[in-house]
Design an enzyme around this catalytic site. Structure first.
Site, mmCIF file in Angstrom:
data_model
loop_
_atom_site.group_PDB
_atom_site.id
_atom_site.type_symbol
_atom_site.label_atom_id
_atom_site.label_comp_id
_atom_site.label_asym_id
_atom_site.label_seq_id
_atom_site.Cartn_x
_atom_site.Cartn_y
_atom_site.Cartn_z
ATOM 1 N N SER A 104 3.595 -1.969 10.348
ATOM 2 C CA SER A 104 5.045 -2.022 10.558
ATOM 3 C C SER A 104 5.675 -3.356 10.151
ATOM 4 C CB SER A 104 5.392 -1.673 12.015
ATOM 5 O OG SER A 104 5.002 -0.346 12.293
ATOM 6 N N GLY B 86 3.037 -1.096 4.315
ATOM 7 C CA GLY B 86 3.035 0.340 4.028
ATOM 8 C C GLY B 86 4.446 0.815 3.735
ATOM 9 N N GLY B 87 5.060 1.481 4.706
ATOM 10 C CA GLY B 87 6.377 2.101 4.527
ATOM 11 C C GLY B 87 7.410 1.241 3.812
ATOM 12 N N GLY C 251 2.558 2.440 10.830
ATOM 13 C CA GLY C 251 3.476 3.571 10.693
ATOM 14 C C GLY C 251 4.200 3.935 11.982
ATOM 15 N N GLU D 221 -5.123 -4.954 10.614
ATOM 16 C CA GLU D 221 -4.111 -3.914 10.790
ATOM 17 C C GLU D 221 -4.391 -3.172 12.088
ATOM 18 O OE1 GLU D 221 -2.217 -2.708 6.785
ATOM 19 O OE2 GLU D 221 -3.972 -1.455 7.058
ATOM 20 N N HIS E 226 -9.460 1.102 5.081
ATOM 21 C CA HIS E 226 -8.177 1.331 5.745
ATOM 22 C C HIS E 226 -8.372 2.271 6.939
ATOM 23 C CE1 HIS E 226 -4.067 2.523 6.501
ATOM 24 N NE2 HIS E 226 -3.710 1.430 5.865
ATOM 25 N N GLU F 256 -6.729 4.696 7.942
ATOM 26 C CA GLU F 256 -6.550 6.118 7.617
ATOM 27 C C GLU F 256 -7.812 6.686 6.972
ATOM 28 O OE1 GLU F 256 -2.854 5.514 5.518
ATOM 29 O OE2 GLU F 256 -1.956 4.972 7.440
ATOM 30 N N ASN G 201 0.871 -1.185 0.000
ATOM 31 C CA ASN G 201 0.000 0.000 0.000
ATOM 32 C C ASN G 201 0.904 1.230 0.000
ATOM 33 O OD1 ASN G 201 -1.749 2.076 0.505
ATOM 34 N ND2 ASN G 201 -2.409 1.359 2.531
ATOM 35 N N TRP G 202 0.993 1.854 -1.159
ATOM 36 C CA TRP G 202 1.912 2.992 -1.305
ATOM 37 C C TRP G 202 1.409 4.236 -0.575
ATOM 38 C CZ3 TRP G 202 4.160 3.539 -6.960
ATOM 39 C CH2 TRP G 202 4.703 2.298 -7.360
ATOM 40 N N LYS G 203 0.139 4.259 -0.216
ATOM 41 C CA LYS G 203 -0.486 5.444 0.386
ATOM 42 C C LYS G 203 -0.258 6.663 -0.536
ATOM 43 C CE LYS G 203 -0.142 3.194 4.807
ATOM 44 N NZ LYS G 203 -0.006 3.283 6.260
HETATM 45 P P1 13P Z 1 3.130 0.540 7.708
HETATM 46 O O1 13P Z 1 3.676 -0.743 7.134
HETATM 47 O O2 13P Z 1 3.838 1.745 7.232
HETATM 48 O O3 13P Z 1 3.015 0.449 9.195
HETATM 49 O O4 13P Z 1 1.635 0.691 7.139
HETATM 50 C C1 13P Z 1 0.767 -0.377 7.215
HETATM 51 C C2 13P Z 1 -0.456 -0.077 6.448
HETATM 52 O O5 13P Z 1 -1.216 0.787 6.797
HETATM 53 C C3 13P Z 1 -0.710 -0.851 5.220
HETATM 54 O O6 13P Z 1 -1.987 -0.641 4.734
#
Ligand code: 13P
Length: 252
Positions: free
Chosen positions: A214, A235-236, A174, A168, A96, A98, A9-11
């Site tokens: 994470s 994510g990251g 994050g 999640e 998600h 967010e 997930n590149w966000k």
């Molecule tokens: P991180 O891997 O950056 O914690 O993000 C997880 C995430 O929200 C994937 O959708």
């Protein structure tokens, strides 16, 4: 036997140029590797078209990070399932945390989106998870159960044949502080049991439940070796080709 799925997930990261670089690096890193894991990338909307071109003839699949539930119309700023299909998306992340916390998405809205995704031939990656406060109050199972029951309300097992659930925990997203494999496994097992109660045992046994929060090359193998953890939503660490590839390799 469930095939693991690792999704990135590149966000809200990467313009066209940096998307091209990242995709090419992932492609090159995965070339000549025997993959028995499914790989999905979810770039921002603006990079879906170029991503779709670049991943042709590779095992990498395309997903979006969100969509609206209507097919078309006066919904300024929104993207429909048909548009995602037309650009080559097979998957869509829905619910998600967010989207829930920053943009106020409710279980009821997410339910409409999941229904629309499956009606239009997209595979939903349905995200759920508790906040730190909820965990500390001992409400994890209650929160996850409500998100699942309300998110999947009125949608049948047949319609959900391509459903993926991503657990999640919000406190792990994050923050660099992942759930331990034991903490994640406990919730994944709870989710699978709940799904078998709502639907059937067979459906629950085949359901892919990813972990997200994470995930890094240093922890991905331990997490994904748990019996009920069927992949990762990253994510990251998916923004760096080398880390994403290491996570994919650790799922093999
Ligand atoms: P991180 O891997 O950056 O914690 O993000 C997880 C995430 O929200 C994937 O959708």
């Amino acid at each position: 036997m469930r095939t693991k799925i690792v999704a990135g997930n590149w966000k809200m990261n990467n313009d066209i140029n940096s998307s091209i670089t990242l995709i090419n690096d992932i492609k090159n890193g995965l070339a000549q590797k025997e993959l028995n894991v499914k790989v999905v990338i979810c770039p921002p909307f603006t990079s879906l078209s170029i991503a779709s071109e670049l991943i042709k003839n590779t095992p990498i699949k395309l997903g979006a990070q969100n969509m609206y539930f209507e097919k078309s119309g006066a919904f300024t700023g929104e993207i429909s399932p048909l548009m995602l299909k037309s650009v080559g998306c097979e998957y869509v992340i829905l619910g998600h945390s967010e989207r829930r916390t920053i943009f106020g998405e409710t279980n009821q809205l997410i339910n409409k989106k999941i229904k629309s995704a499956v009606d239009n031939g997209l595979k939903p990656i349905f995200c759920i998870g508790e906040t730190l406060e909820e965990r500390e109050l001992g409400k994890t199972f209650e929160v996850v159960e409500t998100q699942i029951r309300e998110g999947l309300q009125g949608i049948s097992e047949t319609e959900l044949s391509d459903l993926i659930i991503a657990y999640e925990p919000v406190w792990a997203i994050g923050t660099g502080k992942n759930a331990t494999p034991e903490q994640a496994e406990e919730v994944h097992l709870f989710i699978r049991d709940l799904i078998s109660k709502i639907y059937s045992q067979k459906f629950a046994e085949n359901l892919i439940i990813q972990y997200g929060g994470s995930v890094k090359p240093e922890n991905s193998k331990d997490l994904m070796s748990k019996p009920n953890i069927d992949g990762a939503l990253v994510g990251g660490a998916c923004l760096i080709a080398d880390s994403f590839i290491k996570i994919i390799e650790s799922a093999q």
